[in-house]
Design a protein around this motif. Sequence first.
Motif, PDB file in Angstrom:
ATOM      1  N   ARG A  31      16.833  -0.543  37.756  1.00 39.73           N
ATOM      2  CA  ARG A  31      17.670   0.628  37.506  1.00 39.73           C
ATOM      3  C   ARG A  31      17.098   1.915  38.094  1.00 39.73           C
ATOM      4  O   ARG A  31      17.647   2.988  37.897  1.00 39.73           O
ATOM      5  N   ASP A  32      15.963   1.824  38.820  1.00 37.68           N
ATOM      6  CA  ASP A  32      15.403   3.031  39.409  1.00 37.68           C
ATOM      7  C   ASP A  32      16.094   3.384  40.723  1.00 37.68           C
ATOM      8  O   ASP A  32      15.756   4.372  41.370  1.00 37.68           O
ATOM      9  N   LYS A  33      17.062   2.577  41.120  1.00 33.88           N
ATOM     10  CA  LYS A  33      17.784   2.820  42.353  1.00 33.88           C
ATOM     11  C   LYS A  33      19.225   3.236  42.035  1.00 33.88           C
ATOM     12  O   LYS A  33      19.796   2.792  41.048  1.00 33.88           O
ATOM     13  N   ARG A  34      19.797   4.060  42.889  1.00 36.87           N
ATOM     14  CA  ARG A  34      21.210   4.435  42.733  1.00 36.87           C
ATOM     15  C   ARG A  34      22.044   3.405  43.479  1.00 36.87           C
ATOM     16  O   ARG A  34      22.161   3.453  44.697  1.00 36.87           O
ATOM     17  N   LEU A  35      22.585   2.467  42.723  1.00 36.71           N
ATOM     18  CA  LEU A  35      23.386   1.412  43.320  1.00 36.71           C
ATOM     19  C   LEU A  35      24.862   1.643  43.036  1.00 36.71           C
ATOM     20  O   LEU A  35      25.239   1.999  41.916  1.00 36.71           O
ATOM     21  N   VAL A  36      25.674   1.437  44.042  1.00 35.45           N
ATOM     22  CA  VAL A  36      27.113   1.588  43.908  1.00 35.45           C
ATOM     23  C   VAL A  36      27.782   0.357  44.517  1.00 35.45           C
ATOM     24  O   VAL A  36      27.203  -0.323  45.373  1.00 35.45           O
ATOM     25  N   PRO A  37      28.998   0.037  44.096  1.00 35.70           N
ATOM     26  CA  PRO A  37      29.706  -1.096  44.698  1.00 35.70           C
ATOM     27  C   PRO A  37      30.276  -0.717  46.055  1.00 35.70           C
ATOM     28  O   PRO A  37      30.546   0.450  46.341  1.00 35.70           O
ATOM     29  N   ALA A  38      30.456  -1.735  46.892  1.00 34.68           N
ATOM     30  CA  ALA A  38      31.035  -1.527  48.217  1.00 34.68           C
ATOM     31  C   ALA A  38      31.708  -2.817  48.642  1.00 34.68           C
ATOM     32  O   ALA A  38      31.390  -3.901  48.145  1.00 34.68           O
ATOM     33  N   ARG A  39      32.641  -2.705  49.587  1.00 34.71           N
ATOM     34  CA  ARG A  39      33.269  -3.904  50.132  1.00 34.71           C
ATOM     35  C   ARG A  39      32.956  -3.996  51.624  1.00 34.71           C
ATOM     36  O   ARG A  39      32.973  -2.987  52.340  1.00 34.71           O
ATOM     37  N   ILE A  40      32.657  -5.217  52.066  1.00 33.88           N
ATOM     38  CA  ILE A  40      32.401  -5.461  53.479  1.00 33.88           C
ATOM     39  C   ILE A  40      33.736  -5.430  54.226  1.00 33.88           C
ATOM     40  O   ILE A  40      34.622  -6.233  53.958  1.00 33.88           O
TER      41      ILE A  40
END
Length: 375
Positions: A31-40
């Motif tokens: 959780r120390d990273k800013r992760l977001v969803p994405a589509r290829i």
Amino acid sequence: MTNQNMKPLNDYGWNEDWDRAAKEALQSIQRDKRLVPARIVAQFSKQYRIVTPDGEMTAAVTGKYEYEAASKSDFPAVGDWVMVEPLQGEPRAVIHQLLPRKSAFSRREAGSVPDEQVIAANIDTVFIVNALNKDFNIRKIERYLIAVWESGAQPVVLLTKADLCDSPESHAALVEAAAPGVPVHAVSSLLDQGKEQLQGYLTPGTTVAVTGSSGAGKSTLLNWLSGQDVQRVQSIREEDARGRHTTTHRELFVLPGGAIMVDTPGMRELQLWESEDGWEAAFADISSLAAQCRFHDCRHEKEDGCAVQEALQAGTLDADRYANYRKTERELAHQARKEQANTRRQKKQGKKPGGKHAARSRNAHAGSYFELMDE
């Protein structure tokens, strides 16, 4: 993050199911990273173009992801949803995790070592395109049906270039006989005929993949449905109806009506990959006949009480269709043996054997991805 911030993803099919899948993924990632969803949205070897809540970016998988991937099918494909880390101040991101696929249209990759190539993922419908010219081939359509049924998507057969055929209805009837229960539509982009038949498959948020041989008219179909030239098209050799590969990579497009379409490079021949269930579905009529044979281990050759042979003799089962049934049966059995041998070899070498991504169940009562991000 709010739903309003997800407008770019909403246009590409983001919904509550993917929202829940993203939350589950965040629970298993640092959780120390800013992760977001994405589509290829496009794939170029190991480089990708993705759409994120902040718009389009280029992306590549992390070194850890690449190291842990057991097979090529573990890498993202066009249509996949992934969790990414946007790089500060750059139009790039790194891919940390692949969200569980709900469908995957695959083929066997060329080469002596069996491996799966995912052509497109998370698709709802596959348009199997075959032109009504010299390239019209029911047996080829049957091969594509096997792969589509195996993928988890719904097949639809589109007979393009109907303006080149004197009797498109009779050709459609031949396909319907070889594809029981599968919708078949004859269309012509040149004459602007048949578009209204396809609107039911092109609802907002629905993902449709287009596949078929080179020269079948896939890119022309995409341009026709979108109302603009989004893909370059090339002419074919009229003497044999062979086309050139206009599309050189897989790419995802949003149509004006809100549907999402994946165009794929043309294939001279579709090599099947682990398609036993798809084979059963594509030849369900023959399987039903086989179940009526007098002996449960009937080989459908010269046995007494063989319902398959009786149907062949009566003409109710097409001999060419049955021959393709047996041919693809042998092909899949041979591939299964090669895959088993490869798995044993990998285990001896201490490698993790590859395999398909199994669809993981999702917690229907999980909270929103956005709620987790706001914690």
